[in-house]
Design a protein around this motif. Structure first.
Motif, PDB file in Angstrom:
ATOM      1  N   ASN A  31      39.793  -6.056   1.239  1.00 13.85           N
ATOM      2  CA  ASN A  31      39.770  -7.018   2.213  1.00 13.85           C
ATOM      3  C   ASN A  31      38.502  -8.649   1.135  1.00 13.85           C
ATOM      4  N   VAL A  32      38.641  -7.955   0.537  1.00 12.59           N
ATOM      5  CA  VAL A  32      37.861  -9.183  -0.281  1.00 12.59           C
ATOM      6  C   VAL A  32      38.087 -10.598  -0.331  1.00 12.59           C
ATOM      7  N   ARG A  33      37.981 -12.063   0.144  1.00 14.26           N
ATOM      8  CA  ARG A  33      38.062 -13.557   0.291  1.00 14.26           C
ATOM      9  C   ARG A  33      38.419 -14.191  -0.773  1.00 14.26           C
ATOM     10  N   SER A  34      37.449 -13.357  -1.517  1.00 11.73           N
ATOM     11  CA  SER A  34      36.832 -14.772  -2.942  1.00 11.73           C
ATOM     12  C   SER A  34      37.734 -14.636  -4.499  1.00 11.73           C
ATOM     13  N   MET A  35      38.269 -15.184  -3.838  1.00 10.92           N
ATOM     14  CA  MET A  35      38.808 -14.880  -5.952  1.00 10.92           C
ATOM     15  C   MET A  35      38.225 -15.121  -6.775  1.00 10.92           C
ATOM     16  N   HIS A  36      36.902 -15.719  -6.944  1.00 11.00           N
ATOM     17  CA  HIS A  36      35.999 -16.010  -8.438  1.00 11.00           C
ATOM     18  C   HIS A  36      35.318 -14.430  -7.458  1.00 11.00           C
ATOM     19  N   ASN A  37      35.144 -13.758  -7.424  1.00  9.58           N
ATOM     20  CA  ASN A  37      34.332 -12.492  -6.564  1.00  9.58           C
ATOM     21  C   ASN A  37      35.464 -11.819  -7.725  1.00  9.58           C
ATOM     22  N   VAL A  38      36.977 -11.511  -6.980  1.00  8.37           N
ATOM     23  CA  VAL A  38      38.075 -10.431  -7.852  1.00  8.37           C
ATOM     24  C   VAL A  38      38.124 -11.212  -9.375  1.00  8.37           C
ATOM     25  N   GLY A  39      37.908 -12.065  -9.482  1.00 11.60           N
ATOM     26  CA  GLY A  39      37.616 -12.603 -11.211  1.00 11.60           C
ATOM     27  C   GLY A  39      36.582 -11.653 -11.521  1.00 11.60           C
ATOM     28  N   SER A  40      35.368 -11.954 -11.436  1.00  5.26           N
ATOM     29  CA  SER A  40      34.463 -11.470 -11.799  1.00  5.26           C
ATOM     30  C   SER A  40      34.723  -9.580 -11.701  1.00  5.26           C
ATOM     31  N   VAL A  41      34.859  -9.313 -10.946  1.00  7.32           N
ATOM     32  CA  VAL A  41      34.950  -7.604 -11.019  1.00  7.32           C
ATOM     33  C   VAL A  41      36.173  -7.242 -11.360  1.00  7.32           C
ATOM     34  N   PHE A  42      37.066  -8.443 -11.801  1.00  5.29           N
ATOM     35  CA  PHE A  42      38.066  -8.066 -13.662  1.00  5.29           C
ATOM     36  C   PHE A  42      36.924  -7.502 -15.003  1.00  5.29           C
ATOM     37  N   ARG A  43      36.640  -9.223 -14.338  1.00  8.91           N
ATOM     38  CA  ARG A  43      35.390  -8.804 -15.884  1.00  8.91           C
ATOM     39  C   ARG A  43      34.658  -7.719 -15.794  1.00  8.91           C
ATOM     40  N   THR A  44      33.442  -6.868 -15.111  1.00 11.42           N
ATOM     41  CA  THR A  44      33.033  -6.137 -15.251  1.00 11.42           C
ATOM     42  C   THR A  44      33.750  -4.627 -15.515  1.00 11.42           C
ATOM     43  N   ALA A  45      35.317  -5.061 -14.799  1.00 13.04           N
ATOM     44  CA  ALA A  45      36.054  -3.738 -15.017  1.00 13.04           C
ATOM     45  C   ALA A  45      36.376  -3.885 -16.805  1.00 13.04           C
ATOM     46  N   ASP A  46      36.440  -4.567 -17.199  1.00  9.62           N
ATOM     47  CA  ASP A  46      36.963  -4.661 -18.515  1.00  9.62           C
ATOM     48  C   ASP A  46      35.743  -4.389 -19.479  1.00  9.62           C
ATOM     49  N   ALA A  47      34.473  -5.046 -19.342  1.00 11.00           N
ATOM     50  CA  ALA A  47      33.480  -5.286 -20.202  1.00 11.00           C
ATOM     51  C   ALA A  47      33.279  -3.232 -20.180  1.00 11.00           C
ATOM     52  N   PHE A  48      33.132  -2.514 -18.688  1.00 11.62           N
ATOM     53  CA  PHE A  48      32.900  -1.000 -19.125  1.00 11.62           C
ATOM     54  C   PHE A  48      34.054  -0.178 -19.323  1.00 11.62           C
ATOM     55  N   LEU A  49      35.575  -0.582 -19.995  1.00  5.95           N
ATOM     56  CA  LEU A  49      36.749   0.074 -19.785  1.00  5.95           C
ATOM     57  C   LEU A  49      36.958   0.595 -18.702  1.00  5.95           C
ATOM     58  N   LEU A  50      36.679  -0.172 -17.800  1.00  9.13           N
ATOM     59  CA  LEU A  50      37.460   0.871 -16.299  1.00  9.13           C
ATOM     60  C   LEU A  50      38.679   1.517 -16.346  1.00  9.13           C
ATOM     61  N   GLN A  51      38.818   2.055 -15.730  1.00 10.07           N
ATOM     62  CA  GLN A  51      40.403   2.794 -14.941  1.00 10.07           C
ATOM     63  C   GLN A  51      40.848   1.629 -14.399  1.00 10.07           C
ATOM     64  N   GLY A  52      40.805   1.636 -13.299  1.00  5.04           N
ATOM     65  CA  GLY A  52      41.655   0.370 -12.782  1.00  5.04           C
ATOM     66  C   GLY A  52      40.491  -0.566 -12.060  1.00  5.04           C
ATOM     67  N   ILE A  53      41.211  -0.735 -11.384  1.00  2.00           N
ATOM     68  CA  ILE A  53      40.724  -1.819  -9.899  1.00  2.00           C
ATOM     69  C   ILE A  53      41.863  -1.766  -8.789  1.00  2.00           C
TER      70      ILE A  53
END
Length: 175
Positions: A31-53
């Motif tokens: 239940n994260v509200r901010s779209m900017h937070n969601v987008g930032s977490v996607f960038r972090t996941a990309d940067a470290f080759l995570l399995q997913g979100i």
């Protein structure tokens, strides 16, 4: 010293990213509200080759221009799923063999610097900007990880927390 150009950075194509071996971490957004937070977490996941979100509850989902504004294309590389509730996501991850850790200040939380990731794949639950991880989700987790903080606020933005925790665990997993 000079700044590296785009060719020197060795950026992966979308296809190369999808084919690459992934870091065994999944991020769960409760239940994260901010779209900017969601987008930032996607960038972090990309940067470290995570399995997913996994996006849960009223967490906004792609495609949306406000997510894209901070994700900068990471929604195209990082695998993601949506669950109506975080409890459903946690139960599904447990069935897949994931250890579940909430990132939260709790009575028996382990400080991040003292946490050693398990051999099993790991799911990290990050909570709402105001109320944190839901108490019922914490009850279903294997434990809580806390980021040591010494100032007055004792809280960090969710996207900052994700970056700190992912970097720390990425380093520990690569040793």
């Amino acid at each position: 010293m000079r700044k590296l150009n785009m060719e020197e950075l060795g950026r992966k194509t979308v296809a190369e990213f999808k084919a690459a071996d992934k870091t065994p971490l999944v991020l769960v957004l409760d239940n994260v509200r901010s779209m900017h937070n969601v987008g930032s977490v996607f960038r972090t996941a990309d940067a470290f080759l995570l399995q997913g979100i996994i996006l849960c509850g009223y967490t906004p989902v792609p495609p949306h221009r406000d997510i894209q504004k901070t994700a900068l294309g990471a929604t195209e590389t990082v695998e993601w799923q949506y669950y109506p509730t975080t409890l459903e996501a946690v139960q599904a991850l447990r069935q897949e063999g994931y250890a579940i850790m909430a990132i939260e200040q709790a009575s028996s939380s382990v400080m991040l610097d003292g946490f050693q990731p398990p051999a099993a794949p790991l799911a990290l639950v990050f909570g709402n900007e105001v109320s944190g991880v839901d108490a019922e989700v914490i009850k279903q987790a294997d434990g809580c990880i806390e980021i040591p903080q010494l100032g007055m606020k004792h809280s960090l933005n969710i996207s900052v927390s994700a970056g700190i925790v992912v970097w720390d665990l990425f380093c520990k997993l690569k040793k």
